[in-house]
Design an enzyme around this catalytic site. Structure first.
Site, mmCIF file in Angstrom:
data_model
loop_
_atom_site.group_PDB
_atom_site.id
_atom_site.type_symbol
_atom_site.label_atom_id
_atom_site.label_comp_id
_atom_site.label_asym_id
_atom_site.label_seq_id
_atom_site.Cartn_x
_atom_site.Cartn_y
_atom_site.Cartn_z
ATOM 1 N N VAL A 1 0.858 -1.170 0.000
ATOM 2 C CA VAL A 1 0.000 0.000 0.000
ATOM 3 C C VAL A 1 0.898 1.225 0.000
ATOM 4 O O VAL A 1 1.957 1.245 0.643
ATOM 5 C CB VAL A 1 -0.925 0.019 1.239
ATOM 6 C CG1 VAL A 1 -1.756 1.289 1.290
ATOM 7 C CG2 VAL A 1 -1.827 -1.201 1.236
ATOM 8 N N CYS A 2 0.473 2.241 -0.730
ATOM 9 C CA CYS A 2 1.177 3.518 -0.780
ATOM 10 C C CYS A 2 2.572 3.305 -1.369
ATOM 11 O O CYS A 2 2.722 2.625 -2.382
ATOM 12 C CB CYS A 2 1.185 4.142 0.615
ATOM 13 S SG CYS A 2 1.472 5.918 0.624
ATOM 14 N N THR A 3 3.584 3.866 -0.752
ATOM 15 C CA THR A 3 4.934 3.771 -1.314
ATOM 16 C C THR A 3 5.586 2.417 -1.057
ATOM 17 O O THR A 3 6.734 2.203 -1.447
ATOM 18 C CB THR A 3 5.835 4.898 -0.769
ATOM 19 O OG1 THR A 3 5.808 4.858 0.657
ATOM 20 C CG2 THR A 3 5.363 6.252 -1.268
ATOM 21 N N THR B 1 1.024 3.424 -6.891
ATOM 22 C CA THR B 1 1.547 3.917 -5.627
ATOM 23 C C THR B 1 0.879 5.246 -5.332
ATOM 24 O O THR B 1 0.082 5.750 -6.126
ATOM 25 C CB THR B 1 3.088 4.056 -5.674
ATOM 26 O OG1 THR B 1 3.583 4.317 -4.355
ATOM 27 C CG2 THR B 1 3.544 5.160 -6.615
ATOM 28 N N ALA C 1 -2.780 2.244 -4.203
ATOM 29 C CA ALA C 1 -2.295 3.607 -4.390
ATOM 30 C C ALA C 1 -1.992 4.292 -3.057
ATOM 31 O O ALA C 1 -0.837 4.525 -2.734
ATOM 32 C CB ALA C 1 -3.286 4.417 -5.210
#
Length: 134
Positions: A6-8, A26, A56
């Site tokens: 998740v995310c970065t 991302t 993302a």
């Protein structure tokens, strides 16, 4: 299932070589770094490539988790999970993606992130991969 991020977190998977040539997503402010790890930047809340899924941002991670739950245990279970965590997004503004936010608002968001992150912003994938903090 497989491997998720998740995310970065997708940048960490990419730095490990797991996303080479695969679609991935991302956090919007870090999308350009996907190319550095040879992933194919893909729009959307989450991306799936075989046994790897990338989400993302934080709320997209919830969407991805509910998608995985539905696929694994059925829609009823996923819907029950959504209710159990009271996940019913109703934001006061409709600017939660770069497609909806003005360029000025995007720049403001980047400044807010830079102020919060301090001197490590902008993060770079090579710096993350070689840093003991990662």
């Amino acid at each position: 299932m497989g491997t998720t991020s998740v995310c970065t977190g997708s940048l960490i998977l990419g730095a490990a070589g797991l996303l080479r040539g695969l679609p991935a997503t991302t956090y919007w402010a870090s999308r350009s770094y996907l190319a550095e790890v040879r992933a194919v930047s893909t729009p959307g809340r989450f991306a799936e490539a075989g046994k790897i899924m990338t989400g993302a941002g934080v709320s997209a991670g919830i969407d991805m988790g509910l998608h995985i739950a539905a696929r694994s245990a059925g829609d009823d279970v996923a819907q029950g999970m959504q209710l159990a965590v009271d996940y019913d997004p109703d934001p006061p503004f409709d600017t939660g993606s770069t497609e909806k936010a003005s360029p000025e608002l995007q720049q403001l968001a980047l400044r807010l992130l830079a102020d919060a992150a301090g001197p490590r912003w902008p993060w770079s994938v090579p710096a993350m991969a070689g840093s003991p903090a990662w």
